[in-house]
Design an enzyme around this catalytic site. Structure first.
Site, PDB file in Angstrom:
ATOM      1  N   ARG A   1       0.879  -1.182   0.000  1.00 42.67           N
ATOM      2  CA  ARG A   1       0.000   0.000   0.000  1.00 42.67           C
ATOM      3  C   ARG A   1       0.910   1.224   0.000  1.00 42.67           C
ATOM      4  O   ARG A   1       1.672   1.437   0.951  1.00 42.67           O
ATOM      5  CB  ARG A   1      -0.892  -0.009   1.247  1.00 42.67           C
ATOM      6  CG  ARG A   1      -1.920   1.121   1.317  1.00 42.67           C
ATOM      7  CD  ARG A   1      -2.710   0.985   2.613  1.00 42.67           C
ATOM      8  NE  ARG A   1      -3.729   2.005   2.765  1.00 42.67           N
ATOM      9  CZ  ARG A   1      -5.011   1.856   2.413  1.00 42.67           C
ATOM     10  NH1 ARG A   1      -5.406   0.706   1.882  1.00 42.67           N
ATOM     11  NH2 ARG A   1      -5.889   2.815   2.604  1.00 42.67           N
TER      12      ARG A   1
ATOM     13  N   HIS B   1      -7.269   0.988  -6.832  1.00 40.01           N
ATOM     14  CA  HIS B   1      -7.540   0.249  -5.592  1.00 40.01           C
ATOM     15  C   HIS B   1      -8.360  -1.001  -5.953  1.00 40.01           C
ATOM     16  O   HIS B   1      -9.525  -1.121  -5.596  1.00 40.01           O
ATOM     17  CB  HIS B   1      -8.307   1.135  -4.615  1.00 40.01           C
ATOM     18  CG  HIS B   1      -8.281   0.673  -3.197  1.00 40.01           C
ATOM     19  ND1 HIS B   1      -7.620  -0.470  -2.783  1.00 40.01           N
ATOM     20  CD2 HIS B   1      -8.847   1.207  -2.065  1.00 40.01           C
ATOM     21  CE1 HIS B   1      -7.792  -0.615  -1.475  1.00 40.01           C
ATOM     22  NE2 HIS B   1      -8.505   0.387  -1.024  1.00 40.01           N
TER      23      HIS B   1
ATOM     24  N   GLN C   1     -10.371  -3.185  -3.292  1.00 37.01           N
ATOM     25  CA  GLN C   1     -11.615  -2.582  -2.828  1.00 37.01           C
ATOM     26  C   GLN C   1     -12.760  -2.899  -3.776  1.00 37.01           C
ATOM     27  O   GLN C   1     -13.882  -3.194  -3.342  1.00 37.01           O
ATOM     28  CB  GLN C   1     -11.438  -1.063  -2.728  1.00 37.01           C
ATOM     29  CG  GLN C   1     -12.703  -0.313  -2.334  1.00 37.01           C
ATOM     30  CD  GLN C   1     -13.151  -0.628  -0.933  1.00 37.01           C
ATOM     31  OE1 GLN C   1     -12.386  -0.494   0.010  1.00 37.01           O
ATOM     32  NE2 GLN C   1     -14.402  -1.064  -0.773  1.00 37.01           N
TER      33      GLN C   1
ATOM     34  N   ASP D   1     -16.527   8.737  -2.068  1.00 35.87           N
ATOM     35  CA  ASP D   1     -15.310   8.517  -1.281  1.00 35.87           C
ATOM     36  C   ASP D   1     -14.987   9.827  -0.584  1.00 35.87           C
ATOM     37  O   ASP D   1     -15.537  10.887  -0.913  1.00 35.87           O
ATOM     38  CB  ASP D   1     -14.173   8.075  -2.211  1.00 35.87           C
ATOM     39  CG  ASP D   1     -12.965   7.509  -1.463  1.00 35.87           C
ATOM     40  OD1 ASP D   1     -13.037   7.376  -0.228  1.00 35.87           O
ATOM     41  OD2 ASP D   1     -11.957   7.214  -2.123  1.00 35.87           O
TER      42      ASP D   1
ATOM     43  N   CYS E   1     -16.191   3.378   0.543  1.00 36.49           N
ATOM     44  CA  CYS E   1     -15.099   2.472   0.895  1.00 36.49           C
ATOM     45  C   CYS E   1     -14.514   2.754   2.275  1.00 36.49           C
ATOM     46  O   CYS E   1     -13.717   1.956   2.780  1.00 36.49           O
ATOM     47  CB  CYS E   1     -14.008   2.491  -0.176  1.00 36.49           C
ATOM     48  SG  CYS E   1     -13.165   4.077  -0.353  1.00 36.49           S
TER      49      CYS E   1
ATOM     50  N   ARG F   1     -14.424  -7.010   2.593  1.00 38.36           N
ATOM     51  CA  ARG F   1     -13.012  -6.908   2.247  1.00 38.36           C
ATOM     52  C   ARG F   1     -12.289  -8.217   2.593  1.00 38.36           C
ATOM     53  O   ARG F   1     -11.394  -8.649   1.862  1.00 38.36           O
ATOM     54  CB  ARG F   1     -12.353  -5.730   2.981  1.00 38.36           C
ATOM     55  CG  ARG F   1     -12.802  -4.337   2.546  1.00 38.36           C
ATOM     56  CD  ARG F   1     -12.437  -4.025   1.107  1.00 38.36           C
ATOM     57  NE  ARG F   1     -11.019  -4.121   0.837  1.00 38.36           N
ATOM     58  CZ  ARG F   1     -10.115  -3.187   1.113  1.00 38.36           C
ATOM     59  NH1 ARG F   1     -10.488  -2.048   1.688  1.00 38.36           N
ATOM     60  NH2 ARG F   1      -8.833  -3.361   0.806  1.00 38.36           N
TER      61      ARG F   1
END
Length: 321
Positions: free
Chosen positions: A111, A138, A141, A229, A268, A296
Site C-alpha cells: 500500500r 484500488h 476494494q 469517497d 469504501c 473486504r
C-alpha cells in the site's frame, strides 16, 4: 506472472473470467464459514504454511485487517512492515525490499503513494505482489464492492452505478471494472476533478457506457448503486478549496431519492459524514457500507487464492445474485 503465482496490480491483471471466479469463490467461502469463529481457518485451509508480507507506506485499517484475517482464515499468516519501523524509512529501495522479501515470504501486498513503486516491486519480486492501494487504483476494494452489490440482489449486466465527488484512484478501478464486466457508470464531479480521461476512454472502448457530468442529479437518476469517497486525502494542501467545490456533490436524501427505490449506497471508508455523505444516508436503510467493509475479508481471500494460482479462471461465472 511469477514463478510462484500471479501479480494483482490492477483488475485487468486478472480479467473478466478471473474476477467472476473470485466473486463466486468469495460468496461460497463466506457462506461456508457462517458458524465458525472469525479466527478459525476454513476447513480446507488452502494457504497452510504460506506467509504474506504486508508493506504499508500509507495508513490503513480495512486493508490491513482484512488481509490479516484473510490469511488466517485460509490457514496462513501475515507479517506487517511500515516505513517508520523498517529499512524503507531509512531509504532502502523498493527493488531491494522486493528481492529480500521474495526470499522470506510467499507473497507481498503493498500500500503506497505511487503506482510506479508497486510496478517496480512486481518487476523485482519473484512472488505474487498485490496492490493494497496506490495513487492510481484500488482493485482489492472493487472486488469487495462487486461482491456487495451482487449480494444485495443486483446483477452486474445492466447495472447503473453513480459516482459522486473526486475522480480518484477508487473511481479509476470502478471504471476499469465497468469495462471488464460491462456495466454503466455515471460520474458526477466538479470541474477540475474529473477522472483520468485515458481511463474513461479505455472503459468505453471495452464496452462500458461511461458518462461524465457536472450535474449530480443527472448521475443519480434511476441509479442502482450510489458511490462516493472521502473528498480530502492525506497531505492534500487545497482542502478548503476542494471542499467548497465538492459540496454540491454530497450524497444526501434528496439525491438518493433520484435513484431507484431499491438503490444501495456504498462508501469504501473512512467516511467524513457531513462532507461527502449526509448522516441520514450513511446511517439509513439503503446504506450497506459496513457489509461492504466486512466483505473486504472475503474479497482478499479470493484475490490471494487467485494470486497463488489456486483459483482457476475457468470457475463458474457468477455475475448475478
Amino acid at each position: 506472472m511469477t514463478a510462484g503465482g500471479r501479480h494483482f496490480l490492477d483488475l485487468s491483471d486478472a480479467g473478466t473470467d478471473a474476477i467472476a471466479a473470485m466473486i463466486a469463490d468469495a460468496i461460497d467461502r463466506k457462506a461456508a464459514r457462517k458458524a465458525l469463529p472469525k479466527g478459525q481457518p476454513d476447513p480446507d485451509a488452502p494457504l497452510t504454511g504460506r506467509v504474506l508480507a504486508s508493506v504499508f507506506e500509507k495508513n490503513s485499517t480495512r486493508t490491513r485487517i482484512s488481509f490479516d484475517m484473510a490469511m488466517r482464515q485460509l490457514g496462513g499468516s501475515m507479517l506487517t512492515l511500515d516505513s517508520a519501523s523498517s529499512q524503507l524509512g531509512r531509504g532502502e529501495s523498493i527493488a531491494d525490499t522486493a528481492r529480500v522479501l521474495s526470499r522470506m515470504v510467499d507473497a507481498i501486498v503493498l500500500r503506497t503513494d505511487s503506482h510506479a513503486k508497486i510496478e517496480e516491486m512486481a518487476h523485482e519480486a519473484n512472488v505474487p505482489v498485490i496492490n493494497g492501494l496506490t495513487d492510481r487504483s484500488h482493485p482489492c476494494q472493487i472486488i469487495a464492492d462487486l461482491l456487495t452489490i451482487i449480494e444485495h440482489g443486483k446483477p452486474l449486466p445492466g447495472l447503473q452505478v453513480a459516482w459522486f465527488g473526486d475522480g480518484n484512484n477508487v473511481l479509476n478501478s470502478v471504471l476499469e471494472a465497468a469495462g471488464l464486466l460491462k456495466f454503466g457508470v455515471r460520474v458526477a464531479t466538479p470541474a477540475g476533478y474529473e477522472p483520468n480521461p485515458k481511463i474513461v476512454e479505455r472503459a468505453r472502448k471495452a464496452g462500458a457506457e461511461i458518462v461524465v457530468t457536472h450535474d449530480p442529479t443527472q448521475a443519480a437518476k434511476q441509479a442502482d448503486v450510489l458511490m462516493t469517497d472521502t473528498w480530502i486525502s492525506m497531505g492534500q494542501t487545497d482542502a478548503e478549496q476542494k471542499r467548497a467545490a465538492m459540496t454540491p456533490f454530497r450524497v444526501d436524501a434528496s439525491l438518493l431519492k433520484k435513484a431507484k427505490d431499491d438503490a444501495i449506497f456504498l462508501h469504501c471508508l473512512p467516511a467524513h459524514v457531513g462532507d461527502e455523505v449526509s448522516e441520514e444516508v450513511f446511517e439509513g436503510a439503503q446504506s450497506v457500507v459496513f457489509a461492504q467493509a466486512e466483505n473486504r475479508i472475503h474479497a482478499q481471500k479470493s484475490i490471494l487464492l487467485w494470486s497463488f494460482g489456486l483459483l482457476g479462471q475457468d470457475a463458474e461465472r457468477r455475475t448475478g445474485p
